[in-house]
Design a protein around this motif. Structure first.
Motif, PDB file in Angstrom:
ATOM      1  N   TYR A  43     -77.213   1.231 -45.382  1.00  0.00           N
ATOM      2  CA  TYR A  43     -76.430   1.840 -46.301  1.00  0.00           C
ATOM      3  C   TYR A  43     -76.836   1.213 -47.601  1.00  0.00           C
ATOM      4  O   TYR A  43     -77.123  -0.110 -47.586  1.00  0.00           O
ATOM      5  CB  TYR A  43     -74.900   1.376 -45.904  1.00  0.00           C
ATOM      6  CG  TYR A  43     -74.038   2.037 -47.186  1.00  0.00           C
ATOM      7  CD1 TYR A  43     -73.779   3.306 -47.277  1.00  0.00           C
ATOM      8  CD2 TYR A  43     -73.492   0.865 -47.847  1.00  0.00           C
ATOM      9  CE1 TYR A  43     -72.871   3.680 -48.239  1.00  0.00           C
ATOM     10  CE2 TYR A  43     -72.542   1.354 -48.881  1.00  0.00           C
ATOM     11  CZ  TYR A  43     -72.211   2.949 -49.347  1.00  0.00           C
ATOM     12  OH  TYR A  43     -71.402   3.430 -50.222  1.00  0.00           O
ATOM     13  N   THR A  59     -69.832  -4.700 -47.430  1.00  0.00           N
ATOM     14  CA  THR A  59     -70.091  -3.343 -46.664  1.00  0.00           C
ATOM     15  C   THR A  59     -68.711  -3.177 -46.087  1.00  0.00           C
ATOM     16  O   THR A  59     -68.175  -1.829 -46.027  1.00  0.00           O
ATOM     17  CB  THR A  59     -70.859  -3.568 -45.143  1.00  0.00           C
ATOM     18  OG1 THR A  59     -70.485  -4.852 -44.556  1.00  0.00           O
ATOM     19  CG2 THR A  59     -72.404  -3.715 -45.713  1.00  0.00           C
ATOM     20  N   GLU A  60     -67.592  -4.077 -45.904  1.00  0.00           N
ATOM     21  CA  GLU A  60     -66.328  -3.602 -45.403  1.00  0.00           C
ATOM     22  C   GLU A  60     -65.532  -2.877 -46.769  1.00  0.00           C
ATOM     23  O   GLU A  60     -64.897  -1.940 -46.535  1.00  0.00           O
ATOM     24  CB  GLU A  60     -65.503  -4.798 -45.120  1.00  0.00           C
ATOM     25  CG  GLU A  60     -66.026  -5.518 -43.796  1.00  0.00           C
ATOM     26  CD  GLU A  60     -65.860  -4.494 -42.670  1.00  0.00           C
ATOM     27  OE1 GLU A  60     -65.038  -3.655 -42.351  1.00  0.00           O
ATOM     28  OE2 GLU A  60     -67.026  -4.289 -41.895  1.00  0.00           O
ATOM     29  N   ARG A 120     -66.862   0.608 -46.491  1.00  0.00           N
ATOM     30  CA  ARG A 120     -66.548   1.266 -45.587  1.00  0.00           C
ATOM     31  C   ARG A 120     -65.224   1.642 -45.673  1.00  0.00           C
ATOM     32  O   ARG A 120     -64.858   2.921 -45.692  1.00  0.00           O
ATOM     33  CB  ARG A 120     -66.535   0.490 -44.191  1.00  0.00           C
ATOM     34  CG  ARG A 120     -65.985   1.223 -43.033  1.00  0.00           C
ATOM     35  CD  ARG A 120     -65.780   0.496 -41.921  1.00  0.00           C
ATOM     36  NE  ARG A 120     -67.277  -0.426 -41.602  1.00  0.00           N
ATOM     37  CZ  ARG A 120     -68.186   0.145 -40.747  1.00  0.00           C
ATOM     38  NH1 ARG A 120     -68.018   1.339 -40.084  1.00  0.00           N
ATOM     39  NH2 ARG A 120     -69.344  -0.435 -40.495  1.00  0.00           N
ATOM     40  N   LEU A 157     -71.354   6.392 -43.717  1.00  0.00           N
ATOM     41  CA  LEU A 157     -70.668   5.626 -42.608  1.00  0.00           C
ATOM     42  C   LEU A 157     -71.806   5.443 -41.521  1.00  0.00           C
ATOM     43  O   LEU A 157     -71.954   4.292 -41.192  1.00  0.00           O
ATOM     44  CB  LEU A 157     -69.436   6.284 -42.130  1.00  0.00           C
ATOM     45  CG  LEU A 157     -68.180   6.290 -43.105  1.00  0.00           C
ATOM     46  CD1 LEU A 157     -67.087   7.272 -42.563  1.00  0.00           C
ATOM     47  CD2 LEU A 157     -67.693   4.966 -43.105  1.00  0.00           C
ATOM     48  N   ALA A 158     -72.421   6.470 -41.125  1.00  0.00           N
ATOM     49  CA  ALA A 158     -73.561   6.315 -40.087  1.00  0.00           C
ATOM     50  C   ALA A 158     -74.403   5.217 -40.707  1.00  0.00           C
ATOM     51  O   ALA A 158     -74.982   4.402 -39.885  1.00  0.00           O
ATOM     52  CB  ALA A 158     -74.024   7.506 -39.774  1.00  0.00           C
ATOM     53  N   ARG A 159     -74.793   5.210 -41.921  1.00  0.00           N
ATOM     54  CA  ARG A 159     -76.111   4.278 -42.643  1.00  0.00           C
ATOM     55  C   ARG A 159     -75.347   2.885 -42.571  1.00  0.00           C
ATOM     56  O   ARG A 159     -76.166   2.091 -42.420  1.00  0.00           O
ATOM     57  CB  ARG A 159     -76.386   4.846 -43.638  1.00  0.00           C
ATOM     58  CG  ARG A 159     -77.227   6.072 -43.830  1.00  0.00           C
ATOM     59  CD  ARG A 159     -78.125   6.287 -45.153  1.00  0.00           C
ATOM     60  NE  ARG A 159     -77.190   6.383 -46.260  1.00  0.00           N
ATOM     61  CZ  ARG A 159     -76.669   7.679 -46.717  1.00  0.00           C
ATOM     62  NH1 ARG A 159     -76.801   8.684 -45.932  1.00  0.00           N
ATOM     63  NH2 ARG A 159     -75.684   7.599 -47.668  1.00  0.00           N
ATOM     64  N   LEU A 160     -73.961   2.822 -42.889  1.00  0.00           N
ATOM     65  CA  LEU A 160     -73.284   1.527 -42.635  1.00  0.00           C
ATOM     66  C   LEU A 160     -73.461   0.829 -41.538  1.00  0.00           C
ATOM     67  O   LEU A 160     -73.803  -0.351 -41.432  1.00  0.00           O
ATOM     68  CB  LEU A 160     -71.880   1.618 -43.093  1.00  0.00           C
ATOM     69  CG  LEU A 160     -71.346   1.519 -44.506  1.00  0.00           C
ATOM     70  CD1 LEU A 160     -69.935   1.568 -44.614  1.00  0.00           C
ATOM     71  CD2 LEU A 160     -71.728   0.008 -45.040  1.00  0.00           C
ATOM     72  N   ASP A 161     -73.273   1.706 -40.453  1.00  0.00           N
ATOM     73  CA  ASP A 161     -73.378   1.292 -38.909  1.00  0.00           C
ATOM     74  C   ASP A 161     -74.774   0.862 -38.553  1.00  0.00           C
ATOM     75  O   ASP A 161     -74.950  -0.293 -37.715  1.00  0.00           O
ATOM     76  CB  ASP A 161     -72.999   2.152 -37.910  1.00  0.00           C
ATOM     77  CG  ASP A 161     -71.416   2.270 -38.068  1.00  0.00           C
ATOM     78  OD1 ASP A 161     -70.824   1.442 -38.467  1.00  0.00           O
ATOM     79  OD2 ASP A 161     -70.888   3.477 -37.608  1.00  0.00           O
ATOM     80  N   GLU A 162     -75.837   1.514 -39.265  1.00  0.00           N
ATOM     81  CA  GLU A 162     -77.041   1.193 -38.867  1.00  0.00           C
ATOM     82  C   GLU A 162     -77.673  -0.154 -39.793  1.00  0.00           C
ATOM     83  O   GLU A 162     -78.843  -0.500 -39.510  1.00  0.00           O
ATOM     84  CB  GLU A 162     -77.963   2.512 -39.319  1.00  0.00           C
ATOM     85  CG  GLU A 162     -78.085   3.496 -38.344  1.00  0.00           C
ATOM     86  CD  GLU A 162     -78.861   4.661 -38.976  1.00  0.00           C
ATOM     87  OE1 GLU A 162     -79.138   4.770 -40.104  1.00  0.00           O
ATOM     88  OE2 GLU A 162     -78.505   5.795 -38.367  1.00  0.00           O
ATOM     89  N   GLN A 216     -63.876   5.722 -45.948  1.00  0.00           N
ATOM     90  CA  GLN A 216     -62.924   6.245 -45.287  1.00  0.00           C
ATOM     91  C   GLN A 216     -61.760   6.784 -46.042  1.00  0.00           C
ATOM     92  O   GLN A 216     -61.092   7.743 -45.675  1.00  0.00           O
ATOM     93  CB  GLN A 216     -62.552   5.185 -44.345  1.00  0.00           C
ATOM     94  CG  GLN A 216     -63.340   5.143 -43.211  1.00  0.00           C
ATOM     95  CD  GLN A 216     -63.229   3.743 -42.151  1.00  0.00           C
ATOM     96  OE1 GLN A 216     -62.382   3.062 -42.636  1.00  0.00           O
ATOM     97  NE2 GLN A 216     -63.815   3.719 -40.993  1.00  0.00           N
TER      98      GLN A 216
END
Ligand SMILES: [Zn+2]
Length: 117
Positions: A82, A3-4, A7, A74-79, A11
């Motif tokens: 993703y 995930t990093e 991300r 990015l929001a799905r990554l946080d949730e 970005q």
């Protein structure tokens, strides 16, 4: 899936898109007013100026639309959702995420969504 890494790619994509929107807006039709005075204004030039402006605004719209998709990714990554299709929940697969890190849907749901538009 890393995930990093996802991300970082998102970005990077986002800043590229911000750069292209800024460039397109800067080079937009507003700047042409000075140049136009140097040209003979016959209809063919006027027509090509309009289509150029349309093309640029279409590119800006496309870049902005992709920016929204990247932000949503990015929001799905946080949730933690993703990498899954937002419609059917299927894994998107590394290959699809490689090609389109901001992809929200699997290919069949994406095709259906675009067909419904
Ligand atoms: Zn799906």
């Amino acid at each position: 899936m890393d995930t990093e890494q996802a991300r970082a790619r998102l970005q990077e994509l986002l800043s590229e898109l911000e750069g292209s929107v800024a460039t397109l807006e800067h080079e937009g039709p507003v700047d042409d007013t000075d140049e136009l005075s140097h040209y003979d204004q016959h209809p063919a030039d006027a027509a090509s100026t309009i289509s150029e402006a349309d093309r640029e605004s279409a590119l800006i719209d496309a870049a902005r639309g992709q920016q929204e998709q990247v932000l949503a990714a990015l929001a799905r990554l946080d949730e933690g959702s993703y990498g899954r299709c937002v419609d059917c929940g299927a894994e998107l697969g590394a290959e699809r995420l490689e090609a389109r890190p901001e992809a929200a849907r699997c290919i069949s749901c994406q095709t259906a969504a675009e067909g419904a538009r």
